[in-house]
Enzyme design. Structure first.
Site, mmCIF file in Angstrom:
data_model
loop_
_atom_site.group_PDB
_atom_site.id
_atom_site.type_symbol
_atom_site.label_atom_id
_atom_site.label_comp_id
_atom_site.label_asym_id
_atom_site.label_seq_id
_atom_site.Cartn_x
_atom_site.Cartn_y
_atom_site.Cartn_z
ATOM 1 N N SER A 98 -2.805 30.938 26.753
ATOM 2 C CA SER A 98 -2.970 31.290 25.353
ATOM 3 C C SER A 98 -1.992 32.409 24.988
ATOM 4 O O SER A 98 -0.784 32.242 25.156
ATOM 5 C CB SER A 98 -4.437 31.668 25.111
ATOM 6 O OG SER A 98 -4.741 31.743 23.755
ATOM 7 N N HIS A 123 -1.924 26.392 23.976
ATOM 8 C CA HIS A 123 -2.823 25.602 23.129
ATOM 9 C C HIS A 123 -2.788 26.166 21.715
ATOM 10 O O HIS A 123 -2.126 27.167 21.448
ATOM 11 C CB HIS A 123 -4.251 25.568 23.687
ATOM 12 C CG HIS A 123 -4.938 26.896 23.727
ATOM 13 N ND1 HIS A 123 -6.221 27.052 24.173
ATOM 14 C CD2 HIS A 123 -4.546 28.150 23.372
ATOM 15 C CE1 HIS A 123 -6.586 28.318 24.099
ATOM 16 N NE2 HIS A 123 -5.581 29.011 23.611
#
EC number: 3.4.21.92
Length: 193
Positions: A98, A123
């Site tokens: 992330s 993501h």
């Protein structure tokens, strides 16, 4: 138990004791080894600014083992990395997911690294909303803009087409160190200093 190790160093004036993170900071090494929140961001930003003030010509080393975290806290670190004069070398040791992955790929070009058994994950941003329909709509628009901005940044830093990045970030996209190198997130996989 969350004990911070100490090291003892011999100096001309005798022995000096440091917590391990202060000793690493002397060598211009900053470690992010947790979720990225406001407290972590404030500490990392302060260390980046301190090291720039100490020597604006020498590289800074940012070692990352993080599942990601708050986007606002992450952007505080990322914007400071871009603001300061020294190059920031990044190294994934363990896991960069992330916003941890965004910090990793935002290191100075040619100076982004991963250890061989590292894992990297990108993501789309996570978020939630509650309240009236208008408030939910405002939050949804903000998250969609953030998603677009992050995809654009990943595409620019990796050289991947934005369409591929948008497709890959629709879900958790895990990569080995070598796969992250092929993707353009890191420049090399290192086994020795």
């Amino acid at each position: 138990m969350n004990a911070i190790p100490y090291v003892v160093e011999q100096t001309k004036l005798g022995e000096r004791s440091y917590d391990i993170y202060s000793r690493l900071l002397k060598d211009r090494i900053i470690i992010i080894g947790s979720e990225i929140n406001d407290q972590v961001a404030s500490s990392v930003v302060a260390q980046l600014l301190f090291l720039e003030a100490e020597d604006a010509e020498k590289d800074i080393f940012l070692y990352i083992n993080s599942p990601g975290g708050s986007t606002t806290a992450g952007f505080a670190i990322l914007d400071t990395m871009n603001l300061i004069k020294p190059d920031v070398q990044t190294l994934c040791m363990g896991f960069a997911a992330s916003f941890g992955a965004l910090l990793l790929l935002s290191g100075a070009k040619g100076k982004r690294f991963a250890l061989p058994n590292s894992e990297i994950m990108i993501h789309q941003p996570l978020g939630g909303a509650k309240g009236q329909a208008t408030e939910i709509e405002i939050t949804a628009k903000r998250i969609l803009k953030l998603k677009h901005d992050i995809n654009k940044m990943i595409a620019e830093k990796t050289g991947q087409p934005i369409e591929r990045v948008a497709h890959d970030t629709e879900r958790d996209y895990f990569m080995t160190a070598e796969e992250a190198k092929a993707y353009g997130i890191v420049d090399d996989v290192v086994t020795k200093k």
